[in-house]
Design a protein around this motif. Structure first.
Motif, PDB file in Angstrom:
ATOM      1  N   PHE A 101       0.788  -1.636  -0.025  1.00 51.55           N
ATOM      2  CA  PHE A 101      -0.323   0.363  -0.134  1.00 51.55           C
ATOM      3  C   PHE A 101       0.871   1.204   0.283  1.00 51.55           C
ATOM      4  CE2 PHE A 101      -1.741   2.903   2.557  1.00 51.55           C
ATOM      5  CZ  PHE A 101      -3.114   3.349   1.982  1.00 51.55           C
ATOM      6  N   VAL A 102       1.784   1.048   0.822  1.00 50.06           N
ATOM      7  CA  VAL A 102       3.063   2.433   1.052  1.00 50.06           C
ATOM      8  C   VAL A 102       3.563   2.939  -0.726  1.00 50.06           C
ATOM      9  CG1 VAL A 102       4.968   3.561   2.041  1.00 50.06           C
ATOM     10  CG2 VAL A 102       2.714   2.369   3.554  1.00 50.06           C
ATOM     11  N   THR A 103       4.152   2.046  -1.130  1.00 54.19           N
ATOM     12  CA  THR A 103       4.171   2.051  -2.436  1.00 54.19           C
ATOM     13  C   THR A 103       3.335   2.467  -3.894  1.00 54.19           C
ATOM     14  OG1 THR A 103       3.925  -0.246  -3.889  1.00 54.19           O
ATOM     15  CG2 THR A 103       5.483  -0.671  -2.123  1.00 54.19           C
ATOM     16  N   GLY A 107      12.153  -2.434  -4.034  1.00 49.07           N
ATOM     17  CA  GLY A 107      12.759  -2.212  -3.136  1.00 49.07           C
ATOM     18  C   GLY A 107      11.595  -3.053  -1.533  1.00 49.07           C
ATOM     19  N   VAL A 108      10.010  -2.594  -1.711  1.00 47.77           N
ATOM     20  CA  VAL A 108       9.706  -3.697  -0.969  1.00 47.77           C
ATOM     21  C   VAL A 108       9.936  -4.834  -0.779  1.00 47.77           C
ATOM     22  CG1 VAL A 108       7.666  -3.831   0.322  1.00 47.77           C
ATOM     23  CG2 VAL A 108       8.100  -1.363  -0.170  1.00 47.77           C
ATOM     24  N   ILE A 109       9.886  -5.507  -1.814  1.00 43.32           N
ATOM     25  CA  ILE A 109      10.225  -6.799  -1.776  1.00 43.32           C
ATOM     26  C   ILE A 109      11.410  -7.674  -1.308  1.00 43.32           C
ATOM     27  CG2 ILE A 109       9.994  -9.059  -3.800  1.00 43.32           C
ATOM     28  CD1 ILE A 109       7.971  -7.254  -5.284  1.00 43.32           C
ATOM     29  N   ALA A 110      12.463  -6.197  -1.980  1.00 46.83           N
ATOM     30  CA  ALA A 110      13.645  -6.721  -1.414  1.00 46.83           C
ATOM     31  C   ALA A 110      13.774  -7.002   0.256  1.00 46.83           C
ATOM     32  CB  ALA A 110      14.863  -6.324  -2.160  1.00 46.83           C
ATOM     33  N   GLY A 146       6.359 -10.703  -2.971  1.00 43.83           N
ATOM     34  CA  GLY A 146       5.857 -10.682  -4.072  1.00 43.83           C
ATOM     35  C   GLY A 146       4.319 -10.483  -3.855  1.00 43.83           C
ATOM     36  N   LEU A 147       3.811 -11.923  -3.892  1.00 44.04           N
ATOM     37  CA  LEU A 147       2.476 -11.385  -4.113  1.00 44.04           C
ATOM     38  C   LEU A 147       1.893 -10.982  -3.197  1.00 44.04           C
ATOM     39  CD1 LEU A 147       0.029 -13.284  -4.848  1.00 44.04           C
ATOM     40  CD2 LEU A 147       0.393 -14.196  -3.591  1.00 44.04           C
ATOM     41  N   LEU A 148       1.956 -11.063  -1.687  1.00 44.53           N
ATOM     42  CA  LEU A 148       1.513  -9.909  -0.630  1.00 44.53           C
ATOM     43  C   LEU A 148       1.405  -9.048  -1.108  1.00 44.53           C
ATOM     44  CD1 LEU A 148       2.591 -11.853   2.683  1.00 44.53           C
ATOM     45  CD2 LEU A 148       0.020 -11.963   1.768  1.00 44.53           C
ATOM     46  N   THR A 149       2.768  -8.238  -0.983  1.00 45.75           N
ATOM     47  CA  THR A 149       2.822  -6.632  -1.287  1.00 45.75           C
ATOM     48  C   THR A 149       2.279  -6.632  -3.176  1.00 45.75           C
ATOM     49  OG1 THR A 149       5.424  -6.927  -1.216  1.00 45.75           O
ATOM     50  CG2 THR A 149       4.826  -5.176  -1.960  1.00 45.75           C
ATOM     51  N   TYR A 150       2.474  -7.352  -3.964  1.00 46.78           N
ATOM     52  CA  TYR A 150       1.196  -6.719  -4.960  1.00 46.78           C
ATOM     53  C   TYR A 150      -0.471  -6.256  -4.603  1.00 46.78           C
ATOM     54  CZ  TYR A 150      -1.305  -6.886  -9.717  1.00 46.78           C
ATOM     55  OH  TYR A 150      -1.390  -6.812 -10.549  1.00 46.78           O
ATOM     56  N   LEU A 151      -0.266  -7.678  -3.640  1.00 49.44           N
ATOM     57  CA  LEU A 151      -2.067  -7.054  -3.014  1.00 49.44           C
ATOM     58  C   LEU A 151      -2.080  -6.283  -2.381  1.00 49.44           C
ATOM     59  CD1 LEU A 151      -3.186 -11.289  -1.964  1.00 49.44           C
ATOM     60  CD2 LEU A 151      -3.483  -9.890  -4.619  1.00 49.44           C
ATOM     61  N   GLY A 152      -1.355  -5.580  -1.682  1.00 49.46           N
ATOM     62  CA  GLY A 152      -1.446  -4.715  -1.239  1.00 49.46           C
ATOM     63  C   GLY A 152      -1.648  -3.508  -2.115  1.00 49.46           C
TER      64      GLY A 152
END
Length: 196
Positions: A41-43, A52-55, A153-159
């Motif tokens: 969400f922050v991205t 960067g968040v995924i890393a 990556g999946l969780l970040t993309y969902l956010g």
């Protein structure tokens, strides 16, 4: 829990995400299912970079699993089983669990590490039989990174998809987080009493 995760990510950024993911591996009631979607969400708000968040999430998660790998590697199966016989009830572990995990790991070897890093609840635990089986560290690390990157990556993309509606999700995530935490505590107490 949501507000705590939110404050850390907003105030510390990438190191905060990594720290939360280390803790998530060691203390399961802190779910990656809250941490990484909020980071996504922050991205969407432009405050952090998606890759960067995924890393940061992947690095933190993999670092959090390493102590369990080294526990299995350094202590060895027989000592862990002996310890589990005496004290395992405190962490819901018995020698049969170790035997079962070791046999399963020996059957599936490398694929076990990769696949289990995609499954909530056992993502960290697969590290113990990997260490006990003396799996090559670089193989363990690369497979952990690969599986974890997909999950993160999946969780970040969902956010990121949730975008501006994420605040509405808070109303659902907080009760779920507390319910999961309560179930874990009740299960733990039941296990201790049962094995006393």
């Amino acid at each position: 829990m949501f507000d705590w995760v939110k404050n850390i990510i907003e105030s510390i950024g990438y190191p905060g995400i990594a720290l939360l993911m280390i803790l998530e591996n060691i203390f399961p009631p802190i779910p990656s299912e809250v941490i990484m979607p909020f980071a996504g969400f922050v991205t969407e708000q432009g405050e952090l970079n998606f890759l960067g968040v995924i890393a940061a999430g992947t690095i933190g998660s993999v670092l959090g699993t390493l102590p369990f790998y080294y526990l299995g590697l350094k202590i060895g199966e027989e000592q862990i089983k002996s310890w589990a016989q005496k004290y395992g009830r405190w962490i819901m572990l018995n020698p049969k669990d170790i035997d079962r995990a070791t046999r399963w790991f020996e059957r599936h070897d490398a694929s076990a590490v990769f696949l289990c890093r995609l499954i909530p609840g056992i993502r960290t635990l697969i590290s113990i039989p990997a260490g006990v089986a003396r799996m090559n560290f670089f193989s363990f690390l690369s497979l952990s990174v690969a599986g974890t990157t997909i999950w993160i990556g999946l969780l970040t993309y969902l956010g990121q998809i949730l975008g501006r509606n994420y605040d509405r999700v808070q109303d659902y995530l907080d009760p779920v987080g507390y319910a999961v935490f309560g179930i874990i505590v009740i299960s733990y107490i039941y296990h201790i009493v049962k094995n006393k």
